[in-house]
Design a protein around this motif. Structure first.
Motif, PDB file in Angstrom:
ATOM      1  N   ALA A   3      28.502 -41.798   3.998  1.00 24.60           N
ATOM      2  CA  ALA A   3      29.332 -42.849   4.585  1.00 24.60           C
ATOM      3  C   ALA A   3      28.616 -44.192   4.489  1.00 24.60           C
ATOM      4  CB  ALA A   3      29.629 -42.515   6.048  1.00 24.60           C
ATOM      5  N   PRO A   4      29.368 -45.301   4.386  1.00 17.40           N
ATOM      6  CA  PRO A   4      28.742 -46.621   4.310  1.00 17.40           C
ATOM      7  C   PRO A   4      27.986 -46.923   5.607  1.00 17.40           C
ATOM      8  CG  PRO A   4      31.090 -46.831   4.635  1.00 17.40           C
ATOM      9  CD  PRO A   4      30.825 -45.388   4.386  1.00 17.40           C
ATOM     10  N   PRO A   5      26.954 -47.792   5.524  1.00 19.62           N
ATOM     11  CA  PRO A   5      26.156 -48.075   6.716  1.00 19.62           C
ATOM     12  C   PRO A   5      26.928 -48.806   7.809  1.00 19.62           C
ATOM     13  CG  PRO A   5      25.509 -49.494   4.898  1.00 19.62           C
ATOM     14  CD  PRO A   5      26.470 -48.488   4.353  1.00 19.62           C
ATOM     15  N   GLU A   6      27.926 -49.587   7.433  1.00 23.39           N
ATOM     16  CA  GLU A   6      28.727 -50.317   8.410  1.00 23.39           C
ATOM     17  C   GLU A   6      30.135 -50.488   7.870  1.00 23.39           C
ATOM     18  OE1 GLU A   6      28.833 -54.658  10.653  1.00 23.39           O
ATOM     19  OE2 GLU A   6      27.093 -54.087   9.474  1.00 23.39           O
ATOM     20  N   THR A   7      31.124 -50.312   8.724  1.00 25.88           N
ATOM     21  CA  THR A   7      32.509 -50.540   8.322  1.00 25.88           C
ATOM     22  C   THR A   7      33.129 -51.581   9.240  1.00 25.88           C
ATOM     23  OG1 THR A   7      33.341 -48.733   9.696  1.00 25.88           O
ATOM     24  CG2 THR A   7      32.840 -48.217   7.408  1.00 25.88           C
ATOM     25  N   THR A   8      34.004 -52.381   8.671  1.00 29.39           N
ATOM     26  CA  THR A   8      34.711 -53.409   9.416  1.00 29.39           C
ATOM     27  C   THR A   8      36.188 -53.294   9.087  1.00 29.39           C
ATOM     28  OG1 THR A   8      32.798 -54.879   9.240  1.00 29.39           O
ATOM     29  CG2 THR A   8      34.892 -55.889   9.827  1.00 29.39           C
ATOM     30  N   ARG A   9      37.020 -53.136  10.120  1.00 31.44           N
ATOM     31  CA  ARG A   9      38.470 -53.082   9.920  1.00 31.44           C
ATOM     32  C   ARG A   9      39.005 -54.499   9.931  1.00 31.44           C
ATOM     33  NH1 ARG A   9      41.232 -50.165  13.997  1.00 31.44           N
ATOM     34  NH2 ARG A   9      42.834 -49.622  12.490  1.00 31.44           N
ATOM     35  N   VAL A  10      39.811 -54.831   8.927  1.00 30.91           N
ATOM     36  CA  VAL A  10      40.348 -56.183   8.773  1.00 30.91           C
ATOM     37  C   VAL A  10      41.861 -56.127   8.608  1.00 30.91           C
ATOM     38  CG1 VAL A  10      38.204 -57.091   7.787  1.00 30.91           C
ATOM     39  CG2 VAL A  10      39.941 -56.154   6.277  1.00 30.91           C
ATOM     40  N   THR A  11      42.512 -57.278   8.837  1.00 29.48           N
ATOM     41  CA  THR A  11      43.968 -57.332   8.729  1.00 29.48           C
ATOM     42  C   THR A  11      44.439 -58.091   7.497  1.00 29.48           C
ATOM     43  OG1 THR A  11      43.995 -59.300  10.139  1.00 29.48           O
ATOM     44  CG2 THR A  11      44.294 -57.165  11.224  1.00 29.48           C
ATOM     45  N   ARG A  50      28.427 -53.187   3.189  1.00 33.48           N
ATOM     46  CA  ARG A  50      29.413 -53.151   4.272  1.00 33.48           C
ATOM     47  C   ARG A  50      30.771 -52.838   3.672  1.00 33.48           C
ATOM     48  NH1 ARG A  50      29.518 -58.315   7.619  1.00 33.48           N
ATOM     49  NH2 ARG A  50      27.659 -57.344   8.470  1.00 33.48           N
ATOM     50  N   ARG A  51      31.506 -51.960   4.323  1.00 35.45           N
ATOM     51  CA  ARG A  51      32.836 -51.581   3.848  1.00 35.45           C
ATOM     52  C   ARG A  51      33.894 -52.266   4.703  1.00 35.45           C
ATOM     53  NH1 ARG A  51      33.891 -45.593   2.246  1.00 35.45           N
ATOM     54  NH2 ARG A  51      32.783 -46.444   0.476  1.00 35.45           N
ATOM     55  N   PHE A  52      34.844 -52.893   4.036  1.00 40.54           N
ATOM     56  CA  PHE A  52      35.970 -53.535   4.705  1.00 40.54           C
ATOM     57  C   PHE A  52      37.194 -52.663   4.487  1.00 40.54           C
ATOM     58  CE2 PHE A  52      32.939 -56.853   3.812  1.00 40.54           C
ATOM     59  CZ  PHE A  52      32.932 -57.592   4.982  1.00 40.54           C
ATOM     60  N   ILE A  53      37.818 -52.237   5.584  1.00 42.45           N
ATOM     61  CA  ILE A  53      38.962 -51.329   5.539  1.00 42.45           C
ATOM     62  C   ILE A  53      40.198 -52.068   6.050  1.00 42.45           C
ATOM     63  CG2 ILE A  53      39.901 -49.159   6.402  1.00 42.45           C
ATOM     64  CD1 ILE A  53      36.948 -48.325   6.905  1.00 42.45           C
ATOM     65  N   LEU A  54      41.260 -52.039   5.275  1.00 39.04           N
ATOM     66  CA  LEU A  54      42.503 -52.686   5.664  1.00 39.04           C
ATOM     67  C   LEU A  54      43.196 -51.854   6.749  1.00 39.04           C
ATOM     68  CD1 LEU A  54      44.421 -55.050   5.059  1.00 39.04           C
ATOM     69  CD2 LEU A  54      45.562 -53.551   3.408  1.00 39.04           C
ATOM     70  N   VAL A  55      43.458 -52.484   7.905  1.00 35.20           N
ATOM     71  CA  VAL A  55      44.133 -51.811   9.010  1.00 35.20           C
ATOM     72  C   VAL A  55      45.513 -51.352   8.544  1.00 35.20           C
ATOM     73  CG1 VAL A  55      45.112 -52.123  11.312  1.00 35.20           C
ATOM     74  CG2 VAL A  55      42.887 -53.110  10.770  1.00 35.20           C
ATOM     75  N   GLY A  56      45.812 -50.080   8.733  1.00 36.25           N
ATOM     76  CA  GLY A  56      47.099 -49.520   8.322  1.00 36.25           C
ATOM     77  C   GLY A  56      47.158 -49.132   6.858  1.00 36.25           C
ATOM     78  N   GLY A  57      46.078 -49.366   6.117  1.00 31.74           N
ATOM     79  CA  GLY A  57      46.029 -49.018   4.693  1.00 31.74           C
ATOM     80  C   GLY A  57      45.691 -47.551   4.483  1.00 31.74           C
ATOM     81  N   PRO A  58      45.661 -47.118   3.219  1.00 37.12           N
ATOM     82  CA  PRO A  58      45.415 -45.704   2.926  1.00 37.12           C
ATOM     83  C   PRO A  58      44.038 -45.196   3.352  1.00 37.12           C
ATOM     84  CG  PRO A  58      45.629 -46.985   0.891  1.00 37.12           C
ATOM     85  CD  PRO A  58      45.925 -47.891   2.025  1.00 37.12           C
ATOM     86  N   ALA A  59      43.048 -46.079   3.526  1.00 35.68           N
ATOM     87  CA  ALA A  59      41.708 -45.642   3.918  1.00 35.68           C
ATOM     88  C   ALA A  59      41.480 -45.719   5.423  1.00 35.68           C
ATOM     89  CB  ALA A  59      40.657 -46.479   3.195  1.00 35.68           C
ATOM     90  N   ASP A  60      42.427 -46.275   6.153  1.00 36.47           N
ATOM     91  CA  ASP A  60      42.293 -46.423   7.606  1.00 36.47           C
ATOM     92  C   ASP A  60      42.443 -45.055   8.268  1.00 36.47           C
ATOM     93  OD1 ASP A  60      41.935 -47.695  10.020  1.00 36.47           O
ATOM     94  OD2 ASP A  60      44.017 -48.342  10.191  1.00 36.47           O
TER      95      ASP A  60
END
Length: 76
Positions: A3-11, A50-60
């Motif tokens: 897993a990535p060291p840090e994840t951030t959920r973004v809109t 750092r991983r940026f994850i789109l809120v509501g996206g396929p990786a969320d």
């Protein structure tokens, strides 16, 4: 996979990363880069991982250790 060291959920699909985090100011991070989240729903910063994850996206909500690294502009 790890897993990535840090994840951030973004809109928003376009994000900026400068390496700043708790205890590390932006001046001690890395050059600011702009990243674009594609159809996979996430993108990884090439400098700090750092991983940026789109809120509501396929990786969320998915186990991040199961997803491959995707740097901005890369495709699977």
């Amino acid at each position: 996979m790890i897993a990535p060291p840090e994840t951030t959920r973004v809109t928003h699909r376009r994000v900026a990363c400068d390496g700043a985090q708790a205890g590390i100011p932006a001046a001690l991070g890395h050059p600011r880069v702009f990243l674009e989240i594609d159809e996979h729903g996430y993108v990884d910063c090439g400098y700090c991982d750092r991983r940026f994850i789109l809120v509501g996206g396929p990786a969320d909500g998915v186990d991040q250790g199961d997803l491959p690294d995707i740097a901005s502009g890369a495709s699977l």
